[in-house]
Design a protein around this motif. Structure first.
Motif, PDB file in Angstrom:
ATOM      1  N   LYS A 305      -5.584  -2.609  -4.844  1.00 54.09           N
ATOM      2  CA  LYS A 305      -5.510  -1.587  -3.800  1.00 54.09           C
ATOM      3  C   LYS A 305      -6.850  -1.367  -3.109  1.00 54.09           C
ATOM      4  O   LYS A 305      -6.890  -1.126  -1.895  1.00 54.09           O
ATOM      5  CB  LYS A 305      -4.976  -0.273  -4.384  1.00 54.09           C
ATOM      6  CG  LYS A 305      -3.501  -0.341  -4.745  1.00 54.09           C
ATOM      7  CD  LYS A 305      -2.908   1.036  -5.014  1.00 54.09           C
ATOM      8  CE  LYS A 305      -1.401   0.956  -5.186  1.00 54.09           C
ATOM      9  NZ  LYS A 305      -0.779   2.285  -5.366  1.00 54.09           N
ATOM     10  N   ILE A 308      -7.183  -4.412  -0.553  1.00 52.71           N
ATOM     11  CA  ILE A 308      -6.397  -4.369   0.686  1.00 52.71           C
ATOM     12  C   ILE A 308      -6.807  -3.188   1.561  1.00 52.71           C
ATOM     13  O   ILE A 308      -6.878  -3.309   2.794  1.00 52.71           O
ATOM     14  CB  ILE A 308      -4.874  -4.339   0.378  1.00 52.71           C
ATOM     15  CG1 ILE A 308      -4.061  -4.660   1.626  1.00 52.71           C
ATOM     16  CG2 ILE A 308      -4.457  -3.021  -0.227  1.00 52.71           C
ATOM     17  CD1 ILE A 308      -4.241  -6.073   2.128  1.00 52.71           C
ATOM     18  N   ASN A 309      -7.125  -2.055   0.947  1.00 49.52           N
ATOM     19  CA  ASN A 309      -7.529  -0.885   1.739  1.00 49.52           C
ATOM     20  C   ASN A 309      -8.875  -1.103   2.417  1.00 49.52           C
ATOM     21  O   ASN A 309      -9.060  -0.775   3.593  1.00 49.52           O
ATOM     22  CB  ASN A 309      -7.576   0.363   0.860  1.00 49.52           C
ATOM     23  CG  ASN A 309      -6.208   0.823   0.401  1.00 49.52           C
ATOM     24  OD1 ASN A 309      -5.194   0.494   1.022  1.00 49.52           O
ATOM     25  ND2 ASN A 309      -6.151   1.559  -0.689  1.00 49.52           N
ATOM     26  N   SER A 478      -0.341  -1.566   3.407  1.00 47.88           N
ATOM     27  CA  SER A 478      -0.940  -0.761   2.342  1.00 47.88           C
ATOM     28  C   SER A 478      -0.159   0.531   2.169  1.00 47.88           C
ATOM     29  O   SER A 478       0.008   1.288   3.138  1.00 47.88           O
ATOM     30  CB  SER A 478      -2.401  -0.440   2.670  1.00 47.88           C
ATOM     31  OG  SER A 478      -2.894   0.596   1.854  1.00 47.88           O
ATOM     32  N   ASP A 480      -1.175   3.097   0.579  1.00 47.82           N
ATOM     33  CA  ASP A 480      -2.100   4.219   0.735  1.00 47.82           C
ATOM     34  C   ASP A 480      -2.322   4.557   2.207  1.00 47.82           C
ATOM     35  O   ASP A 480      -2.358   5.732   2.592  1.00 47.82           O
ATOM     36  CB  ASP A 480      -3.435   3.900   0.066  1.00 47.82           C
ATOM     37  CG  ASP A 480      -3.311   3.816  -1.441  1.00 47.82           C
ATOM     38  OD1 ASP A 480      -2.844   4.797  -2.038  1.00 47.82           O
ATOM     39  OD2 ASP A 480      -3.676   2.780  -2.005  1.00 47.82           O
TER      40      ASP A 480
END
Length: 497
Positions: A305, A308-309, A478, A480
């Protein structure tokens, strides 16, 4: 990832507010109201101080991050002596730096005297700058330990830049001389130190317990080995931003002037680091706790995460800045090398961000020696490449050397994590976001110049953002980013009814 998303979001907002103030200082006020040489002096003061403050920590901050969860489990509240030991290590490191700075002054004069004589005459101003920045890093580490990362990021990113802006204003208004400005600039971190001291004191999360605890007696050998191996650990975050400037100032004619020009595109590339810096504090704490609990699923989740963020936001910033570099050159023709330097530095930074928190995962694992050896190799390669490339290619060589070293270093860390834990942060969504960004950048790039650089910059920035962000959200690259977008809509839509 809820706590990471929440704290990172708030930290990112204030980080970029700090970057905006920094851009005002670096790209407008300094070039307009100061000579190029005077501007270059402020840059080398920063580079010198960042590098030697990292040395002054003596590797102790990484030990604090690594072992504090164990101390919390083994000791009653208020009996943790690790923060005090960390403080003492930094105090000793600062004293050693002070002795070295004064004792080796003839060496600095010999190295910088030819290309940067103004730095030689103002060399001692780096002493308060370096020691105060060391204090900032210690206090920031305390804030991370007590999970007050938002306030530490606000203070660190905003206060120094606001203080610098204030001093520039004093100089512009002729209330102070140029010499007084340089002196005040060397103490510009002091307000941030006072605020962070108050934050730590108010929260009561860090007590300076001076009696050696049973945890220290039990772990001191591991701590000493860990710290000695990681004496280079804190250098990794600052080396790419400092070694270039020190070598440019020392190896090139008109070193400070070249450094001032080089600092503009490098500052733009550093803006891409904002999300990483915002995420670093809370993520480091969570990774440390996950290793303690042997929670590989959590580590794998954090690795993917964060990758990708960071990649999504890094590409967003690169995509806004890249098509606008020509406008920067139109604003000031002295920045003619800015495009090439930014492309090289920016692409290397995208690769670095896409690798996620690989350094923290390796550093805080039981194989942290691997991180040490790779870090040592990185430092060696970075310095050697920069030295020879700057001698042969001038300012552009610094960009090439740092980019090659940074990419090589990330490949090593990626390989270690795959070999040791079968961990890697990529999936098909990584490819999707790269393709989306490339298409949006290309479309934005081919828009004809609109005749007015300010209008052109606004249009290009809007076009890329409109093409890129909604597409990333639509394809749910994503969870998030989508959760943040959904949360914003929920706050906005009820107010619009």
């Amino acid at each position: 990832m809820g706590i990471v998303r929440r704290q990172s979001t708030y930290s990112t907002i204030f980080t970029y507010l700090g970057f905006a103030i920094g851009a005002l200082n670096t790209m407008i006020l300094f070039p307009r109201f100061f000579s190029t040489e005077a501007f270059g002096l402020t840059r080398i003061m920063i580079d010198f101080s960042l590098f030697f403050s990292a040395l002054s920590t003596m590797g102790s901050l990484n030990a604090l991050y690594k072992f504090n969860p164990f101390y919390k489990d083994f000791l009653p509240k208020g009996k943790n002596d690790l923060p005090y030991l960390t403080l003492m290590a930094n105090l000793i490191g600062s004293i050693l730096f002070l002795i070295a700075a004064v004792g080796f002054e003839p060496f600095w004069e010999k190295h910088f005297g030819h290309g940067s004589p103004l730095f030689v005459t103002h060399f001692r101003l780096v002493i308060p700058f370096t020691i105060s920045y060391t204090a900032i890093m210690v206090l920031e580490a305390y804030c991370w330990v007590i999970k007050k990362t938002i306030i530490s990021n606000i203070v660190k990113e905003l206060f120094y830049r606001l203080t610098t802006t204030l001093f520039i204003f004093f100089y512009i208004m002729h209330w102070i001389s140029l010499e007084t400005f340089f002196v005040l600039f060397s103490y510009s971190y002091v307000p941030a130190i006072l605020v962070l001291m108050y934050v730590v004191y108010q929260n009561g999360g860090v007590t300076l317990y001076r009696t050696i605890s049973r945890a220290t007696k039990r772990l001191y050998k591991k701590i000493l080995v860990f710290t000695s191996y990681h004496y280079t650990g804190m250098l990794i975050g600052v080396l790419p931003r400092t070694v270039d400037g020190l070598l440019i100032a020392g190896l090139t004619d008109k070193g400070l002037e070249n450094l001032a020009i080089y600092s503009i595109p490098v500052y733009l590339a550093s803006i891409m680091d904002g999300p990483y810096r915002s995420m670093l504090g809370i993520t480091t704490t969570l990774i440390s706790e996950a290793w303690k609990n042997k929670d590989m699923a959590k580590i794998k989740e954090l690795y993917h995460k964060t990758s990708i963020n960071l990649l999504i936001i890094g590409l967003l910033i690169f995509g806004v800045l890249m098509p606008n570099i020509d406008n920067l050159i139109r604003f000031n023709p002295e920045y003619s090398l800015a495009k090439a330097i930014f492309i090289v530095a920016g692409l290397a930074k995208i690769i670095d961000l896409g690798m996620g928190m690989n350094a923290q995962i390796l550093l805080l694992s039981k194989y942290w020696r691997m991180d040490f050896y790779s870090s040592l190799l990185f430092i060696f390669i970075n310095i050697i490449l920069d030295y020879f490339m700057i001698r042969h290619y001038g300012v552009m060589g610094a960009a090439y050397g740092s980019a090659i070293a940074l990419i090589f270093y990330n490949i090593i860390r990626f390989t270690y994590l795959w070999w040791l834990f079968k961990l890697q942060p990529f999936d098909r969504k990584t490819l999707y976001v790269l393709l989306i960004a490339a298409a949006a950048i290309f479309i934005t790039w081919v828009i004809p110049y609109l005749g007015n650089l300010y209008l052109d910059a606004i249009v290009r920035s809007l076009v890329f953002t409109i093409l890129y962000l909604p597409t990333v959200i639509y394809f749910k690259i994503s969870e998030d980013i989508n959760a943040m977008f959904k949360g914003m809509l929920q706050k906005i839509l009820p107010k619009s009814r």
